[in-house]
Enzyme design. Structure first.
Site: not given
Ligand code: M6R
Length: 609
Positions: A2, A27, A73, A99-100, A480, A484, A487, A503, A604
């Site tokens: 948040c 965020r 969030w 936040n938290g 990766e 991408k 997500e 496998h 984020k």
């Molecule tokens: O801020 P961080 O690198 O620790 O974040 C880790 C993951 O949350 C972050 O890489 C997430 O997987 C992204 N949305 C990927 O695009």
């Protein structure tokens, strides 16, 4: 996840709060709200949905010189108007944004209900508002301090009182809070991006700190209520870096920034004549360097994939054994911490709760942890024993792109460094750093041909799922690529080591299945070709990322489409092969009408476990 923003000064607070919220929207973004003390009363407005929804429905004439705001969030309670922050005490005198997570909120709620408090929301945060009100006479700081004694869990909070329009109180435990110092005005935020349009002078609160802000002064105290004079730091991010400029999305802008961000990461850190690198900030003397027998890296998501790439570099180039583990699983094994192992916490945001928890567990057991972080002053950066800033500049899009390539570069620099202290020859060291210096130009060449990738993204758009395969350093790139795509486009995708396909996952292959092969011409290329044959034999549709060859046309014969990337040393190939995959996901998502920068359910920085 948040976002918090607060202001006290001489200007109209509302536009400042709204602008700050919009900069924090990346965020977390399922609801938002503001609270301003105006003429002895708190004016509160909050709404589910995007910030523009809340802004559109704001009451006319809302204005004041202080206030707090929040973008949420959801964790406790659905994203509704009532659950949005700020939360207000029953007497209407206290408003809080938080936040938290408050772990003991159920017990506190029962206690407060027995005192007669009526809860309006399903959130854990609301207990904060009632608790502070319970202790509030005319000293807001003391009331906040009394309230936080009761709280078990994590918080970053900002609080205003109806009868104190010239004051904002904030506190931190486990969730970031940064203060911004202006000219006759003070700001508070959970993230510097919310306030750098106004000031670059900031103070990061530590856990246990409480701060009281007035327009022309501030006071910070620690957990024991002792006054502490904290360092004022200068943020070196420029405002243009957190704006989209001419790009339609932050993600596309950040993909295109990689030429510069990669260069910035290694600039001043390479010593070409000795074929080595120099990294300030590691806080390791020569003895400690020599004593390192193993490396272990902890990270999540994209950062985990960067760590996997690096593990190949550490073992292959530097000849140091290296393991990588998903940070969220690590501490539940009661991990064995070894004094000759050097640990790394890798995180773009520096705030990921799982990675931070792993770091703390290692340190609790006497281990030494280096942070590989982008956000200066973030919790992981501050709590680690040393580290490397990746210098990729602010990354706003939820989907991480430029941080991934900079993380690899930072870890590559470390691999060359430790390798050259051991068995790596000067010739290899020189070759590697020369190849690294050529990477930004090669990234530029790939980006010039981005239109080709856009065409292919359109072509494969109707797929139900996509497989991404690679071997060696290309395996994490495949992971990766799959992350991408899922997500931001919501197309299911899976990344696999190419040899694992036989496998089990090979059962998925038919004439409708796109299989993306990350297949640079490295020492595993021939083996990857065999895996392509296996897919082709089952009529799978191959899209290959590879290097051009003047005579060998075997990839072209097997693949339906080929994207070429320039040649480089195989250790550096992920910096090039990942870029078409980032573009592929981006264009697929745009074409499908997805909210690219703010994909559903994601935030984020993931500050909850
Ligand atoms: O801020 P961080 O690198 O620790 O974040 C880790 C993951 O949350 C972050 O890489 C997430 O997987 C992204 N949305 C990927 O695009």
């Amino acid at each position: 996840m948040c976002g918090i923003v607060g202001y006290v000064g001489e200007r109209d607070a509302l536009p400042i709060l709204l602008e700050g919220l919009k900069r924090l929207e990346y965020r977390g973004y399922d609801s938002s709200g503001v609270a301003l003390p105006v003429r002895g009363r708190l004016k509160v407005h909050k709404k589910a949905g995007k910030i523009r929804e809340m802004e559109r429905t704001l009451p006319q004439g809302l204005s004041g010189t202080s206030g707090i705001a929040h973008t949420r969030w959801a964790t406790h309670g659905a994203p509704t108007d009532l659950n949005a922050h700020p939360h207000v005490s029953n007497d209407g005198r206290i408003a809080v944004v938080h936040n938290g997570i408050i772990e003991n909120y159920a017990a506190l709620k029962t206690m407060l209900q027995q005192d007669g408090c009526v809860f309006a929301s399903e959130t854990d945060t609301e207990v904060f508002a009632h608790l502070i009100a319970k202790f509030y006479r005319d000293d807001l700081e003391s009331a906040v301090r009394n309230a936080i004694h009761y709280i078990k869990g994590t918080y970053g909070i900002a609080v205003v009182a109806s009868d104190r329009p010239d004051e904002v109180v904030c506190a931190r435990n486990g969730s970031p809070i940064v203060l911004g110092i202006g000219e006759k005005e003070m700001f508070v935020a959970s993230d510097v991006t919310a306030i750098i349009a106004h000031t670059q002078q900031v103070i990061y609160l530590a856990d246990g700190d409480v701060a009281v802000l007035h327009a022309d002064s501030y006071r910070t105290t620690n957990a024991d209520a002792e006054r502490v004079d904290k360092d004022v730091q200068e943020v070196d991010w420029r405002i243009e870096e957190i704006e989209k400029g001419d790009f339609p999305h932050f993600m596309l802008k950040e993909i295109h920034e990689q030429r510069e961000s990669i260069e910035r990461c290694f600039r001043g850190r390479v010593i070409p004549e000795f074929g080595t690198t120099r990294l300030g900030g590691l806080n390791l003397d020569r003895r400690e360097f020599f004593d390192i027998q193993r490396l272990k890296m902890l990270a999540c998501g994209t950062s985990f994939h960067a760590a996997l790439v690096a593990s190949y570099l550490f073992e292959n180039l530097a000849r140091v054994p290296c393991q990588v583990e998903v940070a969220s699983e690590f501490r539940y094994k009661n991990p064995i911490i070894d004094k000759n192992t050097l640990y790394f916490a890798i995180s773009q945001s520096g705030e990921t709760a799982d990675t931070l928890a792993a770091l703390r567990e290692i340190q609790r057991k006497g281990g030494r942890v280096l942070g590989v972080v982008n956000v200066v002053g973030s919790t992981i950066a501050r709590e680690s024993d040393g580290g490397i800033y990746i210098r990729s500049g602010p990354e706003i899009a939820v989907a991480s792109t430029k941080a991934f390539t900079s993380q690899i570069v930072a870890l590559f620099l470390f691999a060359v460094n430790i390798g050259r202290m051991r068995d790596m020859s000067p010739a290899l060291g020189r070759h590697l750093v020369e190849e690294l210096a050529a990477i930004p130009g090669k990234v530029g060449l790939i980006l010039e041909r981005a239109g080709e990738v856009e065409r292919l993204a359109r072509k494969y758009l109707d797929s139900r799922y996509v497989l991404f395969l690679g071997r060696g350093v290309s395996y994490p790139v495949a992971l990766e690529g799959a992350l991408k795509l899922k997500e931001i486009s919501y197309i299911h995708a899976e990344g696999l080591p190419a040899a694992e396909m036989k496998h089990g996952p090979i059962a998925l292959i038919n004439e409708e299945t796109p299989v993306v092969f990350v297949a640079p011409r490295d020492e595993l290329f021939e083996k990857t070709l065999s895996n392509m044959e296996e897919v082709r034999a089952r009529k799978g549709r191959i899209l290959a990322i590879t290097n051009e060859h003047p005579t060998d046309r075997r990839v072209e014969a097997l693949a339906e489409d080929v994207i070429y990337v320039p040649d480089t040393h195989e250790a550096l190939s992920p910096l090039l092969t990942v870029i078409p995959l980032q573009l592929f996901s981006y264009h697929a998502a745009v074409r499908l009408g997805r909210d690219v920068d703010q994909p559903r359910n994601l935030a984020k920085s993931v500050t909850v476990e």
